[in-house]
Design a protein around this motif. Structure first.
Motif, mmCIF file in Angstrom:
data_model
loop_
_atom_site.group_PDB
_atom_site.id
_atom_site.type_symbol
_atom_site.label_atom_id
_atom_site.label_comp_id
_atom_site.label_asym_id
_atom_site.label_seq_id
_atom_site.Cartn_x
_atom_site.Cartn_y
_atom_site.Cartn_z
ATOM 1 N N GLU A 115 0.868 -1.181 0.000
ATOM 2 C CA GLU A 115 0.000 0.000 0.000
ATOM 3 C C GLU A 115 0.897 1.221 0.000
ATOM 4 O O GLU A 115 1.681 1.434 0.938
ATOM 5 C CB GLU A 115 -0.918 -0.031 1.229
ATOM 6 N N CYS A 116 0.788 2.018 -1.037
ATOM 7 C CA CYS A 116 1.697 3.146 -1.210
ATOM 8 C C CYS A 116 0.911 4.457 -1.275
ATOM 9 O O CYS A 116 -0.161 4.517 -1.865
ATOM 10 C CB CYS A 116 2.503 2.990 -2.502
ATOM 11 N N VAL A 117 1.484 5.486 -0.680
ATOM 12 C CA VAL A 117 0.903 6.831 -0.756
ATOM 13 C C VAL A 117 1.828 7.666 -1.625
ATOM 14 O O VAL A 117 3.002 7.864 -1.298
ATOM 15 C CB VAL A 117 0.774 7.462 0.648
ATOM 16 N N VAL A 118 1.295 8.135 -2.735
ATOM 17 C CA VAL A 118 2.131 8.820 -3.728
ATOM 18 C C VAL A 118 1.389 10.031 -4.305
ATOM 19 O O VAL A 118 0.161 10.046 -4.380
ATOM 20 C CB VAL A 118 2.486 7.876 -4.901
ATOM 21 N N ASP A 119 2.177 11.015 -4.716
ATOM 22 C CA ASP A 119 1.586 12.078 -5.525
ATOM 23 C C ASP A 119 1.769 11.670 -6.994
ATOM 24 O O ASP A 119 2.447 10.680 -7.286
ATOM 25 C CB ASP A 119 2.203 13.446 -5.185
ATOM 26 N N PRO A 120 1.157 12.396 -7.920
ATOM 27 C CA PRO A 120 1.217 11.934 -9.318
ATOM 28 C C PRO A 120 2.634 11.755 -9.862
ATOM 29 O O PRO A 120 2.907 10.798 -10.599
ATOM 30 C CB PRO A 120 0.444 13.028 -10.064
ATOM 31 N N GLY A 121 3.546 12.648 -9.492
ATOM 32 C CA GLY A 121 4.922 12.512 -9.973
ATOM 33 C C GLY A 121 5.619 11.282 -9.400
ATOM 34 O O GLY A 121 6.308 10.549 -10.118
ATOM 35 N N GLN A 122 5.419 11.079 -8.119
ATOM 36 C CA GLN A 122 6.005 9.888 -7.475
ATOM 37 C C GLN A 122 5.424 8.619 -8.086
ATOM 38 O O GLN A 122 6.149 7.645 -8.311
ATOM 39 C CB GLN A 122 5.707 9.915 -5.977
ATOM 40 N N TRP A 123 4.131 8.647 -8.341
ATOM 41 C CA TRP A 123 3.496 7.451 -8.896
ATOM 42 C C TRP A 123 4.045 7.137 -10.297
ATOM 43 O O TRP A 123 4.316 5.981 -10.624
ATOM 44 C CB TRP A 123 1.974 7.594 -8.921
ATOM 45 N N ALA A 124 4.239 8.167 -11.102
ATOM 46 C CA ALA A 124 4.800 7.942 -12.442
ATOM 47 C C ALA A 124 6.172 7.284 -12.344
ATOM 48 O O ALA A 124 6.483 6.346 -13.083
ATOM 49 C CB ALA A 124 4.876 9.264 -13.202
ATOM 50 N N ARG A 125 6.988 7.771 -11.416
ATOM 51 C CA ARG A 125 8.330 7.197 -11.261
ATOM 52 C C ARG A 125 8.278 5.777 -10.701
ATOM 53 O O ARG A 125 8.974 4.880 -11.178
ATOM 54 C CB ARG A 125 9.182 8.093 -10.351
ATOM 55 N N LEU A 126 7.453 5.588 -9.679
ATOM 56 C CA LEU A 126 7.357 4.260 -9.069
ATOM 57 C C LEU A 126 6.826 3.239 -10.074
ATOM 58 O O LEU A 126 7.386 2.141 -10.222
ATOM 59 C CB LEU A 126 6.437 4.323 -7.839
ATOM 60 N N LYS A 127 5.782 3.609 -10.784
ATOM 61 C CA LYS A 127 5.170 2.707 -11.772
ATOM 62 C C LYS A 127 6.203 2.314 -12.837
ATOM 63 O O LYS A 127 6.331 1.134 -13.209
ATOM 64 C CB LYS A 127 3.975 3.424 -12.402
ATOM 65 N N HIS A 128 6.954 3.295 -13.282
ATOM 66 C CA HIS A 128 7.985 3.010 -14.281
ATOM 67 C C HIS A 128 9.039 2.048 -13.725
ATOM 68 O O HIS A 128 9.461 1.098 -14.403
ATOM 69 C CB HIS A 128 8.632 4.314 -14.750
ATOM 70 N N SER A 129 9.446 2.282 -12.490
ATOM 71 C CA SER A 129 10.437 1.394 -11.872
ATOM 72 C C SER A 129 9.909 -0.033 -11.770
ATOM 73 O O SER A 129 10.610 -0.998 -12.113
ATOM 74 C CB SER A 129 10.788 1.875 -10.459
ATOM 75 N N LEU A 130 8.677 -0.154 -11.304
ATOM 76 C CA LEU A 130 8.108 -1.498 -11.105
ATOM 77 C C LEU A 130 8.012 -2.248 -12.438
ATOM 78 O O LEU A 130 8.346 -3.437 -12.522
ATOM 79 C CB LEU A 130 6.721 -1.396 -10.468
ATOM 80 N N GLU A 131 7.599 -1.526 -13.460
ATOM 81 C CA GLU A 131 7.400 -2.183 -14.756
ATOM 82 C C GLU A 131 8.715 -2.458 -15.474
ATOM 83 O O GLU A 131 8.760 -3.259 -16.409
ATOM 84 C CB GLU A 131 6.427 -1.349 -15.600
ATOM 85 N N THR A 132 9.764 -1.812 -15.021
ATOM 86 C CA THR A 132 11.097 -2.125 -15.516
ATOM 87 C C THR A 132 11.632 -3.387 -14.827
ATOM 88 O O THR A 132 12.300 -4.216 -15.443
ATOM 89 C CB THR A 132 12.042 -0.936 -15.259
ATOM 90 N N ILE A 133 11.313 -3.516 -13.560
ATOM 91 C CA ILE A 133 11.807 -4.661 -12.776
ATOM 92 C C ILE A 133 11.068 -5.951 -13.143
ATOM 93 O O ILE A 133 11.675 -7.011 -13.252
ATOM 94 C CB ILE A 133 11.628 -4.381 -11.263
ATOM 95 N N MET A 134 9.761 -5.870 -13.326
ATOM 96 C CA MET A 134 8.967 -7.081 -13.547
ATOM 97 C C MET A 134 9.367 -7.787 -14.849
ATOM 98 O O MET A 134 9.932 -7.163 -15.747
ATOM 99 C CB MET A 134 7.475 -6.733 -13.621
ATOM 100 N N ASP A 135 9.045 -9.048 -14.941
ATOM 101 C CA ASP A 135 9.134 -9.776 -16.210
ATOM 102 C C ASP A 135 7.700 -9.897 -16.726
ATOM 103 O O ASP A 135 6.917 -10.719 -16.227
ATOM 104 C CB ASP A 135 9.750 -11.156 -15.982
ATOM 105 N N ALA A 136 7.359 -9.076 -17.706
ATOM 106 C CA ALA A 136 5.960 -8.970 -18.143
ATOM 107 C C ALA A 136 5.436 -10.248 -18.799
ATOM 108 O O ALA A 136 4.223 -10.423 -18.944
ATOM 109 C CB ALA A 136 5.793 -7.782 -19.092
ATOM 110 N N GLU A 137 6.342 -11.129 -19.170
ATOM 111 C CA GLU A 137 5.913 -12.409 -19.750
ATOM 112 C C GLU A 137 5.459 -13.382 -18.659
ATOM 113 O O GLU A 137 4.662 -14.277 -18.918
ATOM 114 C CB GLU A 137 7.074 -13.051 -20.518
ATOM 115 N N LEU A 138 6.034 -13.226 -17.488
ATOM 116 C CA LEU A 138 5.813 -14.200 -16.419
ATOM 117 C C LEU A 138 5.013 -13.648 -15.248
ATOM 118 O O LEU A 138 4.263 -14.385 -14.599
ATOM 119 C CB LEU A 138 7.170 -14.684 -15.870
#
Lengths: 96, 96
Positions: A40-63
């Motif tokens: 559970e994360c509390v973010v402002d829009p800028g933080q969320w954009a950065r966090l979302k990008h980081s998470l989607e870089t780390i994940m393996d979208a195939e798996l």
């Protein structure tokens, strides 16, 4: 705003445990780990954009999958916990 | 109403895999399995009382946790999925 992040990771795949560890580390910059792969994360829009990008870089979208729930500001009235301590994993360094 | 149910199960404990299978079966009567241990259920108050009771009877409250998010009716605008197919496990009978 509050974002609930649920990460379905193929932990038995190569690097799966490491990906979960990295996802947890990113999320814990902005909130708490409430279950093994739920944050559970509390973010402002800028933080969320950065966090979302980081998470989607780390994940393996195939798996793996990430699921985001945008819970707004009235979040605390929307959640209920039953059973084992919700914070039991927060201090777990997840060194596997 | 829509309830997001996240089940943190100690699958390595005795009976953990069986508990997850039973939780999944109960939840899938009212909705879909969107991740390994995350379920989205649509219930009226009576159904929710019965489902909640069933889940809390199945879980081991010493080891597992259930987390409920009450997402109301505007649920579809609140959720975003990234990565592997969200329904990949829906047809998985979880026979281990």
């Amino acid at each position: 705003m509050m974002v609930l992040i649920s990460y379905d990771v193929a932990v038995t795949s190569t690097g799966g445990a490491r990906r979960l560890r990295r996802i947890a580390k990113e999320c814990q910059n902005y909130g708490q780990r409430v279950q093994y792969s739920v944050f559970e994360c509390v973010v402002d829009p800028g933080q969320w954009a950065r966090l979302k990008h980081s998470l989607e870089t780390i994940m393996d979208a195939e798996l793996d999958s990430l699921r985001y729930y945008y819970l707004g500001k009235n979040y605390r009235n929307r959640v209920e916990h039953v059973g084992a301590n919700p914070s039991r994993d927060v201090d777990d360094p997840l060194i596997i």
